[in-house]
Design an enzyme around this catalytic site. Structure first.
Site, PDB file in Angstrom:
ATOM      1  N   TYR A   1     -81.326  42.286  24.434  1.00  0.00           N
ATOM      2  CA  TYR A   1     -82.058  42.526  23.180  1.00  0.00           C
ATOM      3  C   TYR A   1     -83.553  42.755  23.456  1.00  0.00           C
ATOM      4  O   TYR A   1     -84.167  43.662  22.893  1.00  0.00           O
ATOM      5  CB  TYR A   1     -81.836  41.312  22.272  1.00  0.00           C
TER       6      TYR A   1
ATOM      7  N   LYS B   1     -85.721  46.082  22.649  1.00  0.00           N
ATOM      8  CA  LYS B   1     -86.883  46.071  21.741  1.00  0.00           C
ATOM      9  C   LYS B   1     -88.160  46.489  22.467  1.00  0.00           C
ATOM     10  O   LYS B   1     -89.033  47.148  21.872  1.00  0.00           O
ATOM     11  CB  LYS B   1     -87.039  44.688  21.097  1.00  0.00           C
TER      12      LYS B   1
HETATM   13  P1  NAP Z   1     -78.778  41.569  10.059  1.00  0.00           P
HETATM   14  O1  NAP Z   1     -79.033  40.670   8.891  1.00  0.00           O
HETATM   15  O2  NAP Z   1     -77.800  41.161  11.088  1.00  0.00           O
HETATM   16  O3  NAP Z   1     -78.409  43.048   9.493  1.00  0.00           O
HETATM   17  C1  NAP Z   1     -78.156  44.072  10.405  1.00  0.00           C
HETATM   18  C2  NAP Z   1     -77.965  45.385   9.685  1.00  0.00           C
HETATM   19  O4  NAP Z   1     -77.742  46.392  10.681  1.00  0.00           O
HETATM   20  C3  NAP Z   1     -76.762  45.402   8.765  1.00  0.00           C
HETATM   21  O5  NAP Z   1     -77.035  46.279   7.694  1.00  0.00           O
HETATM   22  C4  NAP Z   1     -75.671  45.987   9.656  1.00  0.00           C
HETATM   23  O6  NAP Z   1     -74.617  46.629   8.944  1.00  0.00           O
HETATM   24  C5  NAP Z   1     -76.488  47.015  10.430  1.00  0.00           C
HETATM   25  N1  NAP Z   1     -75.874  47.394  11.707  1.00  0.00           N
HETATM   26  C6  NAP Z   1     -75.444  46.589  12.698  1.00  0.00           C
HETATM   27  N2  NAP Z   1     -74.937  47.324  13.706  1.00  0.00           N
HETATM   28  C7  NAP Z   1     -75.057  48.619  13.332  1.00  0.00           C
HETATM   29  C8  NAP Z   1     -74.699  49.854  13.922  1.00  0.00           C
HETATM   30  N3  NAP Z   1     -74.099  49.913  15.121  1.00  0.00           N
HETATM   31  N4  NAP Z   1     -74.953  50.998  13.245  1.00  0.00           N
HETATM   32  C9  NAP Z   1     -75.548  50.950  12.023  1.00  0.00           C
HETATM   33  N5  NAP Z   1     -75.900  49.812  11.410  1.00  0.00           N
HETATM   34  C10 NAP Z   1     -75.652  48.662  12.052  1.00  0.00           C
HETATM   35  O7  NAP Z   1     -80.134  41.841  10.859  1.00  0.00           O
HETATM   36  P2  NAP Z   1     -81.653  41.599  10.414  1.00  0.00           P
HETATM   37  O8  NAP Z   1     -82.026  40.230  10.808  1.00  0.00           O
HETATM   38  O9  NAP Z   1     -81.872  42.065   9.037  1.00  0.00           O
HETATM   39  O10 NAP Z   1     -82.375  42.587  11.453  1.00  0.00           O
HETATM   40  C11 NAP Z   1     -82.777  43.910  11.097  1.00  0.00           C
HETATM   41  C12 NAP Z   1     -83.623  44.461  12.230  1.00  0.00           C
HETATM   42  O11 NAP Z   1     -84.748  43.605  12.433  1.00  0.00           O
HETATM   43  C13 NAP Z   1     -82.889  44.521  13.562  1.00  0.00           C
HETATM   44  O12 NAP Z   1     -83.292  45.653  14.283  1.00  0.00           O
HETATM   45  C14 NAP Z   1     -83.355  43.268  14.264  1.00  0.00           C
HETATM   46  O13 NAP Z   1     -83.274  43.393  15.655  1.00  0.00           O
HETATM   47  C15 NAP Z   1     -84.793  43.204  13.788  1.00  0.00           C
HETATM   48  N6  NAP Z   1     -85.399  41.885  13.872  1.00  0.00           N
HETATM   49  C16 NAP Z   1     -84.874  40.820  13.209  1.00  0.00           C
HETATM   50  C17 NAP Z   1     -85.494  39.588  13.317  1.00  0.00           C
HETATM   51  C18 NAP Z   1     -84.994  38.368  12.612  1.00  0.00           C
HETATM   52  O14 NAP Z   1     -85.547  37.285  12.849  1.00  0.00           O
HETATM   53  N7  NAP Z   1     -84.008  38.454  11.754  1.00  0.00           N
HETATM   54  C19 NAP Z   1     -86.646  39.446  14.110  1.00  0.00           C
HETATM   55  C20 NAP Z   1     -87.151  40.559  14.767  1.00  0.00           C
HETATM   56  C21 NAP Z   1     -86.518  41.771  14.630  1.00  0.00           C
HETATM   57  P3  NAP Z   1     -73.225  45.813   8.587  1.00  0.00           P
HETATM   58  O15 NAP Z   1     -73.615  44.706   7.660  1.00  0.00           O
HETATM   59  O16 NAP Z   1     -72.359  46.836   7.941  1.00  0.00           O
HETATM   60  O17 NAP Z   1     -72.691  45.301   9.881  1.00  0.00           O
END
Ligand code: NAP
Length: 256
Positions: A164, A168
């Site tokens: 990851y 990133k």
């Molecule tokens: P999340 O709640 O797990 O949601 C992930 C989203 O991505 C869902 O809509 C999922 O769709 C979609 N997804 C997963 N695999 C995919 C694929 N192969 N093709 C298309 N869509 C896909 O994640 P989140 O926490 O909101 O994170 C969103 C972004 O922010 C990510 O890039 C993550 O790395 C980044 N981020 C998150 C955090 C954190 O603390 N949460 C921190 C830093 C960065 P489905 O529901 O249909 O599976």
């Protein structure tokens, strides 16, 4: 722009924001916030159509417009086909937010190559493929915004997340390279690097781990999806017209 002026437009005329993984979590907040700002929203998901439908309904209930499509951004051919059938010559693509992301955590010595590859394919390969297709379209209009959702761990590293963090960190390199390449076409490319944000992704970390993280955050709280969405909305707006190639940290001071 507001909802009232946005809904007077058709799908062919309105500025469209494409948010990958826009069905839940941070992507959902980004989709809702950009809809508030007057964009018609195209969001993608991969496995949970019900979440995508709920987000579309919420946006419409608030006076905006949205559509949802199933798309695995880790599948290069599927991304190409999606842009050809749903975006190119169909809508006025103004903003691309590369938000879709997954984790498959594990310590280095136990990490399977397939878990390394899949995390790279979705988090980095997906952003690459969507950026490439969007850039072809935006270049013709000589305008556009591409915003990549990176992570604080792509800047500082994190034990158990070699795949990851590599993805990133790669996304930050992709951002800077694309910013230089696309500037002459009127397209800005920036990244937002969230810290620890309350979503399904962090919920699976467990209470003890989360407590330890919060203690290390100077602002002493987890971020919200809306904290990230407002940063994205700013970078998408005219107010950020002279900003490109940057990484905007939204992390409560975690890495500064
Ligand atoms: P999340 O709640 O797990 O949601 C992930 C989203 O991505 C869902 O809509 C999922 O769709 C979609 N997804 C997963 N695999 C995919 C694929 N192969 N093709 C298309 N869509 C896909 O994640 P989140 O926490 O909101 O994170 C969103 C972004 O922010 C990510 O890039 C993550 O790395 C980044 N981020 C998150 C955090 C954190 O603390 N949460 C921190 C830093 C960065 P489905 O529901 O249909 O599976």
């Amino acid at each position: 722009m507001t909802h009232s002026s946005a809904t007077a437009l058709s799908w062919a005329e309105a500025p469209v924001a494409l948010v990958t993984g826009g069905s839940r979590g941070i992507g959902r907040a980004i989709a809702r916030t950009l809809a508030r700002d007057g964009y018609f929203i195209i969001l993608t998901y991969v496995s949970r159509p019900e979440d995508a439908e709920r987000t579309v309904e919420d946006i419409r209930a608030a006076g905006g417009e949205a559509r949802a499509f199933a798309l695995d951004v880790g599948d290069d051919a599927a991304v190409e086909a999606f842009f050809a059938s749903e975006i190119k010559d169909k809508v006025n693509l103004a903003v691309l937010v590369n938000n879709a992301g997954i984790t498959r955590d594990g310590f280095l010595i136990r990490m399977k190559s397939e878990d390394f590859d899949r995390v790279l394919d979705v988090n980095l390969g997906g952003a690459f493929a969507c950026s490439r297709e969007a850039a072809k379209i935006m270049s013709r209009r000589r305008a556009g915004r591409i915003i990549n959702i990176a992570s604080v761990v792509g800047q500082m590293g994190n034990a158990g997340q070699a795949n990851y963090c590599a993805a990133k960190a790669g996304l930050i390199g992709l951002t800077k390279s694309n910013a230089r390449e696309l500037a002459a076409r009127g397209i800005t490319v920036n990244a937002v690097a969230p810290g620890f944000i309350e979503t399904d992704m962090t919920a699976k970390l467990g209470e003890d781990v989360m407590k330890a993280y919060v203690e290390s955050i100077p602002l002493r709280r987890m971020g919200t999806a809306d904290d990230v969405a407002e940063a994205v909305a700013f970078l998408a707006s005219d107010r950020a017209a002279y900003i490109t190639g940057q990484v905007l940290a939204v992390n409560g001071g975690l890495y500064c």
